[in-house]
Scaffold this motif. Sequence first.
Motif, short mmCIF file in Angstrom:
data_model
loop_
_atom_site.label_atom_id
_atom_site.label_comp_id
_atom_site.label_asym_id
_atom_site.label_seq_id
_atom_site.Cartn_x
_atom_site.Cartn_y
_atom_site.Cartn_z
N LEU A 79 -28.82 -41.84 -74.64
CA LEU A 79 -28.07 -41.36 -73.42
C LEU A 79 -27.26 -42.58 -73.04
CD1 LEU A 79 -27.18 -39.24 -71.29
CD2 LEU A 79 -29.14 -40.01 -70.02
N GLY A 80 -27.80 -43.87 -73.00
CA GLY A 80 -27.39 -44.99 -72.62
C GLY A 80 -26.35 -45.39 -73.53
N LEU A 81 -26.67 -45.27 -74.89
CA LEU A 81 -25.39 -45.42 -75.86
C LEU A 81 -24.26 -44.49 -75.48
CD1 LEU A 81 -27.04 -45.88 -79.40
CD2 LEU A 81 -25.99 -47.83 -77.83
N LYS A 82 -24.49 -43.51 -75.36
CA LYS A 82 -23.19 -42.38 -75.26
C LYS A 82 -22.51 -42.74 -73.74
CE LYS A 82 -20.82 -38.79 -74.80
NZ LYS A 82 -19.76 -38.53 -75.73
N VAL A 83 -23.06 -43.03 -73.12
CA VAL A 83 -22.38 -43.34 -71.60
C VAL A 83 -21.94 -44.88 -71.42
CG1 VAL A 83 -23.53 -41.61 -70.50
CG2 VAL A 83 -24.45 -43.53 -70.02
N GLY A 84 -22.58 -45.78 -72.01
CA GLY A 84 -22.12 -47.23 -72.15
C GLY A 84 -20.63 -47.46 -72.00
N PRO A 85 -19.87 -47.13 -73.03
CA PRO A 85 -18.40 -47.50 -72.94
C PRO A 85 -17.69 -46.99 -71.36
CG PRO A 85 -19.01 -46.37 -74.98
CD PRO A 85 -20.16 -46.05 -73.98
N GLY A 86 -18.12 -46.09 -70.67
CA GLY A 86 -17.66 -45.51 -69.20
C GLY A 86 -18.56 -45.93 -68.26
N PHE A 87 -19.54 -46.61 -68.39
CA PHE A 87 -20.61 -47.03 -67.54
C PHE A 87 -19.68 -47.90 -66.37
CE2 PHE A 87 -23.91 -49.58 -65.61
CZ PHE A 87 -24.80 -48.56 -64.94
N PHE A 88 -19.46 -49.06 -66.90
CA PHE A 88 -18.85 -50.17 -65.85
C PHE A 88 -17.60 -49.73 -65.26
CE2 PHE A 88 -21.99 -52.24 -68.56
CZ PHE A 88 -22.72 -52.97 -67.47
N SER A 89 -16.75 -48.97 -65.86
CA SER A 89 -15.66 -48.46 -65.44
C SER A 89 -15.86 -47.46 -64.24
CB SER A 89 -14.54 -47.78 -66.35
OG SER A 89 -15.13 -46.57 -66.98
N SER A 90 -16.98 -47.00 -64.30
CA SER A 90 -17.51 -45.56 -63.17
C SER A 90 -17.52 -46.49 -62.12
CB SER A 90 -18.86 -45.16 -63.96
OG SER A 90 -19.99 -45.70 -63.82
N PHE A 91 -18.03 -47.85 -62.30
CA PHE A 91 -18.26 -48.69 -60.96
C PHE A 91 -17.00 -48.58 -60.16
CE2 PHE A 91 -22.50 -49.16 -62.41
CZ PHE A 91 -23.23 -49.29 -61.15
N ARG A 92 -16.14 -49.00 -60.85
CA ARG A 92 -14.67 -49.15 -60.28
C ARG A 92 -14.24 -47.99 -59.72
NH1 ARG A 92 -13.73 -51.90 -65.27
NH2 ARG A 92 -12.34 -49.93 -65.97
N LYS A 93 -14.57 -46.53 -60.24
CA LYS A 93 -14.32 -45.38 -59.66
C LYS A 93 -15.16 -44.87 -58.66
CE LYS A 93 -12.61 -44.56 -64.27
NZ LYS A 93 -12.62 -43.59 -65.49
N GLY A 94 -16.46 -45.44 -58.22
CA GLY A 94 -17.01 -44.79 -57.47
C GLY A 94 -18.63 -45.02 -57.70
N CYS A 501 -23.90 -33.25 -59.74
CA CYS A 501 -25.01 -32.87 -60.24
C CYS A 501 -25.73 -34.25 -61.22
CB CYS A 501 -24.54 -31.62 -61.56
SG CYS A 501 -24.13 -30.41 -60.85
N GLY A 502 -24.88 -34.99 -61.70
CA GLY A 502 -25.48 -36.13 -62.50
C GLY A 502 -26.10 -37.20 -61.59
N MET A 503 -25.39 -37.42 -60.25
CA MET A 503 -26.09 -38.04 -59.36
C MET A 503 -27.50 -37.61 -58.82
SD MET A 503 -26.74 -38.44 -55.85
CE MET A 503 -25.74 -37.19 -55.16
N VAL A 504 -27.57 -36.37 -58.52
CA VAL A 504 -28.71 -35.66 -58.05
C VAL A 504 -30.02 -35.88 -59.12
CG1 VAL A 504 -27.86 -34.77 -56.16
CG2 VAL A 504 -28.06 -33.53 -58.30
N CYS A 505 -29.30 -35.55 -60.48
CA CYS A 505 -30.45 -35.48 -61.41
C CYS A 505 -30.94 -37.03 -61.87
CB CYS A 505 -29.85 -34.95 -62.94
SG CYS A 505 -29.64 -32.99 -62.66
N GLY A 506 -29.92 -37.88 -61.60
CA GLY A 506 -30.46 -39.20 -61.77
C GLY A 506 -31.33 -39.80 -60.68
N ALA A 507 -30.98 -39.39 -59.59
CA ALA A 507 -31.80 -39.75 -58.31
C ALA A 507 -33.33 -38.88 -58.40
CB ALA A 507 -31.34 -39.49 -57.08
N ALA A 527 -23.46 -36.71 -67.28
CA ALA A 527 -24.20 -37.88 -67.89
C ALA A 527 -23.75 -39.20 -67.62
CB ALA A 527 -24.04 -37.70 -69.60
N VAL A 528 -22.70 -39.54 -67.27
CA VAL A 528 -22.17 -40.99 -67.06
C VAL A 528 -22.89 -40.97 -65.31
CG1 VAL A 528 -20.33 -42.21 -66.07
CG2 VAL A 528 -20.01 -40.84 -68.23
N SER A 529 -22.83 -40.00 -64.49
CA SER A 529 -23.22 -40.18 -63.17
C SER A 529 -24.82 -40.34 -63.20
CB SER A 529 -22.93 -39.01 -62.23
OG SER A 529 -21.40 -38.82 -62.07
N TYR A 530 -25.57 -39.46 -64.25
CA TYR A 530 -26.81 -39.83 -64.18
C TYR A 530 -27.13 -41.22 -64.66
CZ TYR A 530 -31.45 -38.82 -66.37
OH TYR A 530 -32.86 -39.01 -66.47
#
Length: 553
Positions: A79-94, A501-507, A527-530
């Motif tokens: 899961l980390g490998l899958k979302v890794g490319p977009g993980f840090f850009s997600s911080f720029r978007k929220g 949904c990803g946020m609450v599943c991760g939390a 997946a990215v939010s999770y």
Amino acid sequence: MDWLQSVFIEQSAVQAVIVLSIIIAVGLALGKIQVFGVSLGVTWVFFAGILAGHVGLSIDSDMLVYAESFGLVLFVYELGLKVGPGFFSSFRKGGVRLNLLGLATVLLGTVTAVGLTYVFRIPMADMVGILSGATTNTPSLGAAQQALSQLGESASGAALSCAVTYPLGVIGVILAIILVRKAMVRPSDITTTMDEEDNHTFIATYLVKNPGVYDKSVRDIVRISNLKFVISRLWRDGDVSIPTSDTVVKEGDRLMVIATDKDGDALTLLFGEHESRDWNTGDIDWNKIDSSLTSRHIVVSKPEINGHKLGSLKLRNNYGINITRVSRSGVSLLATPGLILQLGDRLTVVGKENQIEKVAKVVGNTESKLKDPNLAVIFVGMVLGLLLGSVPVVIPGISVPVKLGLAGGPIVVGILMGRYGPRFHMVTYTTRSANLMLRGIGLSLYLACLGLDAGAHFVETIMRGDGLLWIGAGFIITLIPVVIMELVAMRFFHLDFGSTCGMVCGAMANPMAMNYASETLPGDNPAVSYATVYPLAMFTRVVIAQILVLVFH
């Protein structure tokens, strides 16, 4: 028939594989059944495991722990490998906002748990188990058990209360997602706004009518405007050419420009006139735009290209072609010189046919080489993840060092490998089907072992006087905070439903619910939010479990 009985009953490596395989097969078959259009999917593997444990099936305890741990590590790392490319850009978007909402979900659930200890007079030694089960967070249970042991108190109550509340913890988040979606989600809330990068593209043509750019080179225009764009074609006096950075722009030139969609208005001001034709539809035959140039897609398949910046290959200068877009995981990225290439990237190349063929040889363009995942990197990453998860972190006031554990360490390393591995020329690319397969195997193993372990004493515990009380309290801790935070995230923070949904599943540290959300919602937002929320939320829950024991013992 004694041999058949021994295969299923006598504990051995063969018996363990057979029992787990049956549980997974039955669970996945049940997961295809829909009731009122809703299916719990792979979560049924967990319930099949509980049933198997209840009827007396069991496997060697060491094998059970190994299979459960391996399955969890494989799932979260992939899961980390899958979302890794977009993980840090997600911080720029929220991403900061997502983590704050995730922490709010954690704290709301904790406050609810503390309140229920007073309402139902449940000892905190049992409540930490209920909280761990309701949030499907076994690392927090382990931390609480360690804290209880250090205080000289029994940890058996925490383990039992976690076991009986875990099933509703699994489906409680899924039910909350279904409830909110059916009752309150508008179609506009289900979007796919969280792309892999912040530079997905649009195409437009412009007539040069701004005197400010007359007789200036493309390089100078880029420097003056500070905008990111690629000029694919230049039409002048009936001829078409591929401009380079030294090409001088003249009055009346017609330019085809690929840029980020947010820069459309700025480019109109820069060049002068935006033509009305829409070049972003899927039915355009790019090879019929002009007779002298060809547009083709070629695939990066040479491992030595992995991790190189596009500009460092000097393809435009050496071959007279232009790379206008790079497609990665279905997202079209702007082909800037600083874009780091990864295996599997699809390059849109414009130029002469014979020159494009030369470029294809440089980058590989052999898709068959991409079908086999690089298993060595997967296992190296898992080792690094487990090492990171084992690092003790000392927090002042907490007697027991806190660790990221089996789930936290691998997902963090998976994210880092997916994002930065190509920079170190590590081939982290796997096809989408391979990634889904590995994630599915890992999650199925984890759920089967978890259910099998809980099933042995599941009914017995429920029939006890405290069993139903524990289940009710756990369901409240699961459902109420999730529903409240979903509504808060969408209505007050304007998150789309997939990211919520990803946020609450991760939390809630709930990979099963995340998997359900990913299967039923478009895009990778869940997946990215999770992955964005999970590491901090999981770490916080581990710390909170120990704090609750130490404060309320």
